[in-house]
Design an enzyme around this catalytic site. Structure first.
Site, PDB file in Angstrom:
ATOM      1  N   ARG A 254      29.653  42.681  39.023  1.00  0.00           N
ATOM      2  CA  ARG A 254      30.847  43.149  39.598  1.00  0.00           C
ATOM      3  C   ARG A 254      31.002  42.900  40.998  1.00  0.00           C
ATOM      4  NH1 ARG A 254      32.004  42.321  35.065  1.00  0.00           N
ATOM      5  NH2 ARG A 254      33.006  43.777  33.330  1.00  0.00           N
ATOM      6  N   GLU A 282      39.099  40.827  43.533  1.00  0.00           N
ATOM      7  CA  GLU A 282      39.161  39.672  42.908  1.00  0.00           C
ATOM      8  C   GLU A 282      40.593  39.291  42.360  1.00  0.00           C
ATOM      9  OE1 GLU A 282      35.638  39.069  40.128  1.00  0.00           O
ATOM     10  OE2 GLU A 282      37.284  38.707  38.468  1.00  0.00           O
ATOM     11  N   HIS A 301      35.315  33.907  38.094  1.00  0.00           N
ATOM     12  CA  HIS A 301      34.888  34.634  36.987  1.00  0.00           C
ATOM     13  C   HIS A 301      34.642  33.911  35.618  1.00  0.00           C
ATOM     14  CE1 HIS A 301      34.863  39.439  35.959  1.00  0.00           C
ATOM     15  NE2 HIS A 301      34.065  38.771  34.959  1.00  0.00           N
TER      16      HIS A 301
END
Length: 343
Positions: A254, A282, A301
């Site tokens: 993360r 993000e 991601h």
């Protein structure tokens, strides 16, 4: 309402609860056929609004929910509408935001496909460790620009993967899988995880060290720490500045586990390199300097399950459904006491 116990001959009533897009992605036609062979499955589309009249009608009769991305929280109100519900099979990794205290108080059994999702993340990590050790992306970029090969016998001894030190931050499901994948390679692996003893680390074939030593000694550090209140900003400026010149930080966990500003400063200064599948925020703002920095590789991601890898998530969920219905119990249960340590 009578509840039947899982065991031979038990055929649960089930429903799919996730966004329709997630259901289309994860549960292909073959998976749905198998699921219908195991259960009396409520008709699709998947339930994504558990307060809607159709959802309430379906929930009233289900023993098991097959959940995924986009499933609303299973709070006390939802559970009141599902008096027979006894098990949740989650087709994704984290059950945070899905499983509530009301589920544990009801005694609902929960399974997650986190172990299945760890596989592609670990594969991505292994690939990036090896590629960055050979400086493949940098050399490919230079080769494209020069259209000629440099004197390969003058390659610096900092390039290559023989006896490089790899640091693994957290022995999570993914971290442990990365350690397994690294074993065939001539690499020295160090680990920091406060819940892993030196003896357990030895069984894993790694050297257990403290964070400062991990960052100071390793050529590559790979972050596999779940984002928890205690781990937000865990990889701070002090640890990043301790990294050797030219070291690589890989983050597939993360973004907020890493101090983004401190990492950006180190990368822009040319001190370290970064491979980031997650960032904080993000995505990064369009004008963020890391987008144009040659020492940073940023991917969208994608380390987790994508494309044909969704099939692995479905297969895990189907196997867990079959085990639960037979009375064998889940192979990948989520325990309430472990939830504070999970992503």
């Amino acid at each position: 309402m009578t509840q039947h116990s899982p065991g031979p001959g038990f055929r649960p009533r089930a429903a799919v609860a996730m966004s329709p897009e997630a259901a289309d992605a994860v549960l292909d036609a073959e998976s749905l056929r198998t699921l219908r062979a195991l259960c009396d499955l409520a008709p699709l589309p998947a339930l994504d609004d558990l307060s809607a009249p159709r959802a309430r009608s379906v929930l009233a009769g289900v023993d098991l929910l097959v959940t995924g991305w986009g499933c609303p929280p299973l709070d006390a109100e939802v559970l009141r509408a599902a008096p027979r519900l006894r098990a949740v099979v989650h087709t994704a990794g984290s059950v945070r935001g899905l499983v509530t205290d009301a589920c544990w108080e009801r005694g609902i059994e929960v399974s997650s496909a986190a172990a299945a999702n760890a596989v592609p993340v670990a594969e991505y990590t292994l690939a990036m460790i090896l590629l960055s050790g050979k400086r493949v992306l940098e050399q490919a970029r230079a080769y494209r620009a020069a259209r000629r090969r440099d004197d390969w016998l003058r390659t610096p001894r900092t390039v290559g993967n023989h006896r490089r030190r790899i640091g693994i931050l957290s022995a999570s499901l993914t971290g442990r899988r990365v350690v397994e994948l690294l074993r065939p390679h001539d690499l020295d692996v160090l680990l920091y995880d406060p819940y892993v003893s030196a003896a357990e680390a030895a069984e894993l074939g790694v050297e257990r060290v403290e964070p400062a030593e991990l960052f100071a000694r390793c050529d590559t550090v790979s972050v596999h720490t779940p984002l928890l209140p205690a781990t937000r900003g865990l990889v701070g400026r002090e640890l990043i500045e301790a990294m050797p010149e030219g070291a690589v930080l890989i983050n597939t966990s993360r973004g907020a586990v890493v101090d983004q500003d401190a990492l950006t400063d180190a990368v822009l200064a040319g001190r370290v390199r970064a491979v980031l599948d997650v960032t904080d925020p993000e995505p990064l703002p369009p004008d963020h300097p890391l987008w144009d920095c040659e020492d940073a590789l940023i991917t969208p991601h994608l380390a987790g399950s994508l494309g044909n890898e969704w099939r692995r998530l479905a297969e895990t969920a189907l196997a867990e459904t079959a085990r639960w219905a037979s009375g064998a119990g889940f192979l990948h249960p989520v325990r309430r006491e472990r939830l504070p340590f999970l992503a």
